[in-house]
Write a protein that holds these residues in place. Structure first.
Motif, mmCIF file in Angstrom:
data_model
loop_
_atom_site.group_PDB
_atom_site.id
_atom_site.type_symbol
_atom_site.label_atom_id
_atom_site.label_comp_id
_atom_site.label_asym_id
_atom_site.label_seq_id
_atom_site.Cartn_x
_atom_site.Cartn_y
_atom_site.Cartn_z
ATOM 1 N N LEU A 49 -5.792 -2.160 -0.853
ATOM 2 C CA LEU A 49 -4.570 -2.918 -1.128
ATOM 3 C C LEU A 49 -4.467 -3.150 -2.618
ATOM 4 C CD1 LEU A 49 -4.791 -5.685 1.650
ATOM 5 C CD2 LEU A 49 -3.439 -3.578 1.696
ATOM 6 N N TYR A 61 4.584 -8.927 -3.338
ATOM 7 C CA TYR A 61 4.597 -7.480 -3.120
ATOM 8 C C TYR A 61 3.176 -6.977 -2.940
ATOM 9 C CZ TYR A 61 9.287 -7.907 -5.032
ATOM 10 O OH TYR A 61 10.588 -8.261 -5.243
ATOM 11 N N GLU A 63 0.949 -2.999 -2.237
ATOM 12 C CA GLU A 63 0.948 -1.561 -1.980
ATOM 13 C C GLU A 63 -0.270 -1.235 -1.127
ATOM 14 O OE1 GLU A 63 1.748 1.155 -5.369
ATOM 15 O OE2 GLU A 63 1.868 -0.717 -6.504
ATOM 16 N N ARG A 65 -2.688 1.699 -0.518
ATOM 17 C CA ARG A 65 -3.068 2.958 -1.180
ATOM 18 C C ARG A 65 -3.965 3.754 -0.244
ATOM 19 N NH1 ARG A 65 -3.394 5.477 -6.016
ATOM 20 N NH2 ARG A 65 -5.314 6.534 -6.582
ATOM 21 N N ASN A 99 0.832 5.783 -2.401
ATOM 22 C CA ASN A 99 0.970 4.335 -2.278
ATOM 23 C C ASN A 99 2.199 4.024 -1.436
ATOM 24 O OD1 ASN A 99 -1.208 4.089 -3.972
ATOM 25 N ND2 ASN A 99 -0.079 3.253 -5.691
ATOM 26 N N PHE A 100 2.010 3.167 -0.439
ATOM 27 C CA PHE A 100 3.119 2.689 0.388
ATOM 28 C C PHE A 100 3.445 1.280 -0.076
ATOM 29 C CE2 PHE A 100 0.964 5.826 3.029
ATOM 30 C CZ PHE A 100 2.036 6.597 3.459
ATOM 31 N N TRP A 101 4.678 1.067 -0.505
ATOM 32 C CA TRP A 101 5.128 -0.185 -1.094
ATOM 33 C C TRP A 101 5.696 -1.096 -0.018
ATOM 34 C CZ3 TRP A 101 5.041 -2.541 -5.714
ATOM 35 C CH2 TRP A 101 6.013 -3.494 -6.001
ATOM 36 N N GLY A 103 7.533 -4.535 -0.057
ATOM 37 C CA GLY A 103 8.128 -5.529 -0.944
ATOM 38 C C GLY A 103 8.561 -6.772 -0.206
ATOM 39 N N CYS A 115 -5.004 4.031 7.253
ATOM 40 C CA CYS A 115 -4.323 5.232 6.770
ATOM 41 C C CYS A 115 -4.623 6.384 7.713
ATOM 42 C CB CYS A 115 -4.807 5.613 5.373
ATOM 43 S SG CYS A 115 -4.272 4.491 4.079
#
Length: 148
Positions: A49, A61, A63, A65, A99-101, A103, A115
């Motif tokens: 993270l 926020y 991400e 990873r 990377n998955f964001w 928000g 993952c």
């Protein structure tokens, strides 16, 4: 085999300690069975993270990873919460991570994430075992409410 004692790390039953071949005083009440399972030494992606703190405040926020196993690149990554993939992303050969964001997190983003990773290896599609799990917690109350 009689008086068999195994530690669980043996690769074959004959590697266990026992009284010797042909040396036995067995009756049917001493019958036993063995179940062998292959070890899963398959490479798997890693997860982290960003920021690393797994406890976030509502509205912040984060991400997720995902990094391909060493020696692999390209393919398709999936960010999973529980058993459901929330998003897939395909990356070209030579790229090892994505990377998955997420928000403006709110309490519904809390959960266990892993993952997923798939890549073409020697001409065939391979699905790798999932990464380890990271837990994301969200504290605070959502600022949004549904009017009644």
């Amino acid at each position: 085999m009689d008086e068999v004692q195994c530690r669980g790390t043996e690769l074959q039953l004959s590697s266990c300690q026992f009284s010797g071949w042909g040396k036995q005083n067995c009756n049917h009440n001493e019958d036993a069975g063995v179940t062998c399972k292959e070890r899963d030494n398959s490479p798997r992606p890693s997860i982290s993270l960003v920021p690393e703190d797994p406890v976030l405040q509502v509205g912040s926020y984060v991400e997720i990873r995902c990094v391909a196993p060493k020696g692999y690149s390209g393919g398709r990554f999936g960010a999973k919460r529980g058993s459901s993939v929330i998003r897939w992303q395909t990356v070209p050969t030579g790229t090892r991570s994505v990377n998955f964001w997420l928000g403006k997190v709110d309490p519904q983003h809390a959960g266990n994430y892993t993952c997923a990773y798939e890549a073409t290896v020697r001409g065939s599609r391979q699905r790798f075992p999932p990464s380890e799990t990271v837990q994301l917690r969200v504290e605070g109350e959502s600022r949004f409410s549904i009017p009644s």
